[in-house]
Enzyme design. Structure first.
Site, short mmCIF file in Angstrom:
data_model
loop_
_atom_site.label_atom_id
_atom_site.label_comp_id
_atom_site.label_asym_id
_atom_site.label_seq_id
_atom_site.Cartn_x
_atom_site.Cartn_y
_atom_site.Cartn_z
CG ASP A 1 36.17 53.07 33.32
OD1 ASP A 1 34.90 52.66 33.14
OD2 ASP A 1 36.25 53.52 33.28
CE1 TYR B 1 44.95 48.26 31.73
CE2 TYR B 1 45.62 47.01 33.31
CZ TYR B 1 45.22 47.25 32.45
OH TYR B 1 43.99 46.55 32.67
#
Length: 400
Positions: free
Chosen positions: A117, A172
């Site tokens: 994002d 992540y």
């Protein structure tokens, strides 16, 4: 004799004509008419590349996402610059793909492993595509990229390989200042806070609750409790030991999962922060996996990094077939670490110091009502999301 004179005269006329043509061409160049020759040179270069067969490869990418509207290219929206905009431009300029492939990325079978994002970084992003394998390909691509985007490795893969579909799991990390875990009633709420052993254990106890297959419909948007795709499998999640940078103590949360939905990781971390700080009870986490709609806060995007992607099944089948290498990057680990130290960590730390994104977000936690199904913040947050054109989250790899 007459025949010889005629032949000599014809030869002299031909030489004069060629000389005149050359002079005319030189005159045109002096007047700025050089484009035709340059175009011919370009076509010659492209023709030379066309003699090479296109090959399916994967590229190991690292980038700092600050200033970009995510990874995925938005055709027709040039004002919202993405990482792929710069990558495709570099592939064309370096001579790896023809120019028309930039207009239609399907022509090069392009696929990214995970979308990231707005503002989110990556240390181990993988993209698959077909290119001309030119000499010194990595250097030539990197020469056309800004310093905060690097191609760190390249491997040949099978012709049908798709980096998104063949990915078994993604890891992540989320780097945050530890004052995010300072209890609202008893601890200092600023950079002087230091995370103690008991609080770190509490954080890890809560993070471990996410492991396994859960219904995460409350941790994303536009998915109901009955939607099968809201169930996700989390393999690992924990917070590492804290460290101090620029006078601020930070910690890194690592999470490995099969796949993640829009906003999922940031909401998972946001809820843990709310519980540790004393705004929500632990029972909220259990409720969030049920059918009830629960208000789960979403932590800031700053600090979220795609660390690596995993291809265990592919490696078992093709990694030792004698034709392809396993998709592992042990030789590139040092380059990854250097890039993070030079471009990712400083960006996170400096942005936090300047913009205070975590402090500002923590101020919104009292607005959430963890005992009701809808809060005022959800409504305003939805409006902000629409105005900010957030089409995907930092870990949105399957909402196409």
């Amino acid at each position: 004799m007459a025949e010889d004179l005629r032949t000599a005269a014809a030869g002299q006329a031909k030489r004069l004509k060629c000389s005149s043509s050359n002079q005319e061409a030189e005159k045109k160049e002096e007047n700025g008419h050089q484009a035709k020759r340059f175009k011919g040179d370009q076509e010659d270069g492209e023709d030379q590349n066309k003699k090479l067969q296109k090959r399916k490869i994967v590229l190991l990418m690292a980038y700092s996402g600050k200033g970009y509207y995510g990874m995925q290219r938005n055709m027709g929206s040039s004002q919202f610059k993405t990482i792929e905009d710069d990558l495709v431009s570099a592939l064309i300029r370096s001579g790896c793909i023809p120019e028309n492939h930039g207009e239609d990325m399907k022509k090069m079978s392009f696929q990214r492993c995970a979308r990231t994002d707005k503002g989110v970084s990556a240390a181990g992003q993988i993209v698959s595509l077909k290119v001309w394998l030119i000499n010194n390909i990595l250097q030539k691509i990197n020469d056309c990229l800004p310093a905060h985007i690097r191609i760190l490795g390249l491997k040949r893969v099978t012709g049908g390989f798709n980096s998104k579909n063949k990915c078994d799991a993604r890891t992540y990390s989320y780097m945050l200042p530890t004052f995010a875990f300072a209890h609202k009633d008893t601890d200092p709420q600023d950079e002087t806070y230091r995370l103690n052993k008991e609080t770190l254990e509490k954080v890890n106890q809560l993070l471990a609750c996410y492991k396994g297959t859960r219904n995460f419909h409350n941790f994303t948007s536009q998915k109901g409790p009955k939607d099968p795709s809201a169930k996700r499998y989390i393999m690992e999640m924990s917070c590492e030991e804290p460290f101090v940078r620029e006078g601020i103590e930070f910690a890194v949360i690592k999470v490995k999962g099969q796949s993640f939905m829009m906003h999922q990781i940031r909401k998972m971390i946001g809820l843990v922060i709310a519980i540790v700080k004393g705004y929500a009870s632990e029972s909220v986490m259990e409720r969030s996996w049920g059918e009830e709609k629960v208000d789960v806060p979403r932590a800031p995007g700053l600090g979220l990094v795609l660390e690596r992607v995993h291809f265990e099944k592919y490696n078992r089948r093709f990694g030792n077939d004698g034709l392809h290498e396993p998709l592992e990057w042990l030789d590139e680990e040092e380059k990854i670490a250097v890039f993070k130290e030079q471009h990712i960590y400083p960006t996170i730390i400096n942005t936090e110091k300047e913009e205070k994104s975590m402090l500002s977000w923590l101020d919104t936690l009292p607005i959430h009502d963890f005992n009701s199904t809808v809060s005022k913040l959800q409504v305003s947050d939805g409006n902000a999301k629409n105005s900010d054109l957030e089409a995907s989250d930092g870990c949105d790899d399957d909402s196409d």
